[in-house]
Design a protein around this motif. Sequence first.
Motif, PDB file in Angstrom:
ATOM      1  N   LEU A  87       0.832  -1.197   0.000  1.00  0.00           N
ATOM      2  CA  LEU A  87       0.000   0.000   0.000  1.00  0.00           C
ATOM      3  C   LEU A  87       0.873   1.256   0.000  1.00  0.00           C
ATOM      4  O   LEU A  87       1.915   1.296   0.658  1.00  0.00           O
ATOM      5  CB  LEU A  87      -0.894  -0.017   1.244  1.00  0.00           C
ATOM      6  N   VAL A  88       0.456   2.284  -0.732  1.00  0.00           N
ATOM      7  CA  VAL A  88       1.149   3.571  -0.775  1.00  0.00           C
ATOM      8  C   VAL A  88       0.160   4.651  -0.344  1.00  0.00           C
ATOM      9  O   VAL A  88      -0.992   4.636  -0.757  1.00  0.00           O
ATOM     10  CB  VAL A  88       1.669   3.880  -2.199  1.00  0.00           C
ATOM     11  N   CYS A  89       0.617   5.568   0.495  1.00  0.00           N
ATOM     12  CA  CYS A  89      -0.219   6.645   1.004  1.00  0.00           C
ATOM     13  C   CYS A  89       0.536   7.961   0.861  1.00  0.00           C
ATOM     14  O   CYS A  89       1.721   8.039   1.194  1.00  0.00           O
ATOM     15  CB  CYS A  89      -0.533   6.362   2.468  1.00  0.00           C
ATOM     16  N   LYS A  90      -0.158   8.991   0.336  1.00  0.00           N
ATOM     17  CA  LYS A  90       0.457  10.309   0.186  1.00  0.00           C
ATOM     18  C   LYS A  90      -0.316  11.324   1.005  1.00  0.00           C
ATOM     19  O   LYS A  90      -1.545  11.261   1.087  1.00  0.00           O
ATOM     20  CB  LYS A  90       0.468  10.736  -1.283  1.00  0.00           C
ATOM     21  N   PHE A  91       0.421  12.269   1.610  1.00  0.00           N
ATOM     22  CA  PHE A  91      -0.189  13.328   2.412  1.00  0.00           C
ATOM     23  C   PHE A  91       0.808  14.465   2.560  1.00  0.00           C
ATOM     24  O   PHE A  91       1.982  14.313   2.230  1.00  0.00           O
ATOM     25  CB  PHE A  91      -0.632  12.797   3.788  1.00  0.00           C
ATOM     26  N   GLU A 141       7.376  36.909  12.160  1.00  0.00           N
ATOM     27  CA  GLU A 141       6.438  36.549  11.098  1.00  0.00           C
ATOM     28  C   GLU A 141       6.328  35.029  11.007  1.00  0.00           C
ATOM     29  O   GLU A 141       7.337  34.321  10.988  1.00  0.00           O
ATOM     30  CB  GLU A 141       6.933  37.108   9.764  1.00  0.00           C
ATOM     31  N   LYS A 142       5.087  34.519  10.956  1.00  0.00           N
ATOM     32  CA  LYS A 142       4.860  33.079  10.877  1.00  0.00           C
ATOM     33  C   LYS A 142       5.134  32.576   9.461  1.00  0.00           C
ATOM     34  O   LYS A 142       4.647  33.146   8.489  1.00  0.00           O
ATOM     35  CB  LYS A 142       3.425  32.739  11.273  1.00  0.00           C
ATOM     36  N   LYS A 143       5.941  31.531   9.367  1.00  0.00           N
ATOM     37  CA  LYS A 143       6.264  30.923   8.084  1.00  0.00           C
ATOM     38  C   LYS A 143       5.968  29.434   8.180  1.00  0.00           C
ATOM     39  O   LYS A 143       6.341  28.790   9.157  1.00  0.00           O
ATOM     40  CB  LYS A 143       7.728  31.146   7.727  1.00  0.00           C
ATOM     41  N   THR A 144       5.288  28.878   7.172  1.00  0.00           N
ATOM     42  CA  THR A 144       4.980  27.451   7.152  1.00  0.00           C
ATOM     43  C   THR A 144       5.666  26.805   5.961  1.00  0.00           C
ATOM     44  O   THR A 144       5.550  27.278   4.834  1.00  0.00           O
ATOM     45  CB  THR A 144       3.455  27.211   7.063  1.00  0.00           C
ATOM     46  N   THR A 145       6.376  25.727   6.227  1.00  0.00           N
ATOM     47  CA  THR A 145       7.003  24.928   5.183  1.00  0.00           C
ATOM     48  C   THR A 145       6.189  23.654   5.026  1.00  0.00           C
ATOM     49  O   THR A 145       5.884  22.988   6.017  1.00  0.00           O
ATOM     50  CB  THR A 145       8.455  24.564   5.556  1.00  0.00           C
ATOM     51  N   SER A 146       5.828  23.326   3.792  1.00  0.00           N
ATOM     52  CA  SER A 146       5.040  22.119   3.524  1.00  0.00           C
ATOM     53  C   SER A 146       5.932  21.006   3.005  1.00  0.00           C
ATOM     54  O   SER A 146       6.819  21.247   2.185  1.00  0.00           O
ATOM     55  CB  SER A 146       3.954  22.404   2.491  1.00  0.00           C
ATOM     56  N   PHE A 147       5.691  19.806   3.494  1.00  0.00           N
ATOM     57  CA  PHE A 147       6.414  18.621   3.063  1.00  0.00           C
ATOM     58  C   PHE A 147       5.419  17.638   2.466  1.00  0.00           C
ATOM     59  O   PHE A 147       4.416  17.305   3.101  1.00  0.00           O
ATOM     60  CB  PHE A 147       7.114  17.946   4.253  1.00  0.00           C
ATOM     61  N   ASN A 148       5.672  17.182   1.239  1.00  0.00           N
ATOM     62  CA  ASN A 148       4.893  16.102   0.653  1.00  0.00           C
ATOM     63  C   ASN A 148       5.460  14.813   1.214  1.00  0.00           C
ATOM     64  O   ASN A 148       6.668  14.578   1.147  1.00  0.00           O
ATOM     65  CB  ASN A 148       5.019  16.108  -0.871  1.00  0.00           C
ATOM     66  N   CYS A 149       4.606  13.963   1.788  1.00  0.00           N
ATOM     67  CA  CYS A 149       5.068  12.747   2.445  1.00  0.00           C
ATOM     68  C   CYS A 149       4.514  11.516   1.738  1.00  0.00           C
ATOM     69  O   CYS A 149       3.375  11.523   1.261  1.00  0.00           O
ATOM     70  CB  CYS A 149       4.626  12.739   3.902  1.00  0.00           C
ATOM     71  N   ILE A 150       5.329  10.465   1.699  1.00  0.00           N
ATOM     72  CA  ILE A 150       4.927   9.202   1.105  1.00  0.00           C
ATOM     73  C   ILE A 150       5.227   8.102   2.116  1.00  0.00           C
ATOM     74  O   ILE A 150       6.352   7.989   2.608  1.00  0.00           O
ATOM     75  CB  ILE A 150       5.690   8.934  -0.199  1.00  0.00           C
ATOM     76  N   ALA A 151       4.198   7.298   2.430  1.00  0.00           N
ATOM     77  CA  ALA A 151       4.358   6.172   3.355  1.00  0.00           C
ATOM     78  C   ALA A 151       3.989   4.884   2.621  1.00  0.00           C
ATOM     79  O   ALA A 151       3.141   4.891   1.724  1.00  0.00           O
ATOM     80  CB  ALA A 151       3.464   6.355   4.578  1.00  0.00           C
ATOM     81  N   PHE A 152       4.606   3.782   3.021  1.00  0.00           N
ATOM     82  CA  PHE A 152       4.402   2.496   2.379  1.00  0.00           C
ATOM     83  C   PHE A 152       3.994   1.433   3.401  1.00  0.00           C
ATOM     84  O   PHE A 152       4.304   1.556   4.583  1.00  0.00           O
ATOM     85  CB  PHE A 152       5.694   2.034   1.691  1.00  0.00           C
ATOM     86  N   THR A 163      10.011  16.428  -0.467  1.00  0.00           N
ATOM     87  CA  THR A 163       9.334  15.133  -0.363  1.00  0.00           C
ATOM     88  C   THR A 163      10.034  14.345   0.734  1.00  0.00           C
ATOM     89  O   THR A 163      11.259  14.227   0.737  1.00  0.00           O
ATOM     90  CB  THR A 163       9.392  14.351  -1.684  1.00  0.00           C
ATOM     91  N   LEU A 164       9.245  13.814   1.661  1.00  0.00           N
ATOM     92  CA  LEU A 164       9.772  13.050   2.791  1.00  0.00           C
ATOM     93  C   LEU A 164       9.249  11.626   2.690  1.00  0.00           C
ATOM     94  O   LEU A 164       8.042  11.403   2.616  1.00  0.00           O
ATOM     95  CB  LEU A 164       9.326  13.700   4.100  1.00  0.00           C
ATOM     96  N   PHE A 165      10.153  10.656   2.643  1.00  0.00           N
ATOM     97  CA  PHE A 165       9.789   9.248   2.585  1.00  0.00           C
ATOM     98  C   PHE A 165       9.731   8.723   4.015  1.00  0.00           C
ATOM     99  O   PHE A 165      10.739   8.690   4.706  1.00  0.00           O
ATOM    100  CB  PHE A 165      10.797   8.470   1.737  1.00  0.00           C
ATOM    101  N   VAL A 166       8.558   8.354   4.461  1.00  0.00           N
ATOM    102  CA  VAL A 166       8.299   8.096   5.878  1.00  0.00           C
ATOM    103  C   VAL A 166       8.817   6.723   6.296  1.00  0.00           C
ATOM    104  O   VAL A 166       8.360   5.700   5.795  1.00  0.00           O
ATOM    105  CB  VAL A 166       6.787   8.207   6.175  1.00  0.00           C
TER     106      VAL A 166
END
Length: 108
Positions: free
Chosen positions: A27-31, A42-53, A88-91
Amino acid sequence: MGVNNLSIIGNLGKDPERKGSGFSGNLVCKFSVGVSEKIKGEKKTTSFNCIAFGSTAEYVLRSCQKGTQVFIDGPHRSELYNEKTYWTLFVNKLVALDKKKESNNGES
């Protein structure tokens, strides 16, 4: 030899998506996960695309939804597109710090 590992604590930006099976039939899941910090007031948000298997993907789908705070650990990759960096972060490990759904398992 180098080390490529990143640990973050942040919140899911939207519900995780089941993406079917990977090459090995797992199974592959993206979030996405947002990590906020204050820089010069000043508030700064960094987004990470994550992939879990596999079992980690099952845990994410069962225990997490938009807004869930998570700890994630794993290797990462960055790409530059239209002068913006995408991460992209591989979980390898994920722990839901505030579960939004019922779960039988504390971590994967």
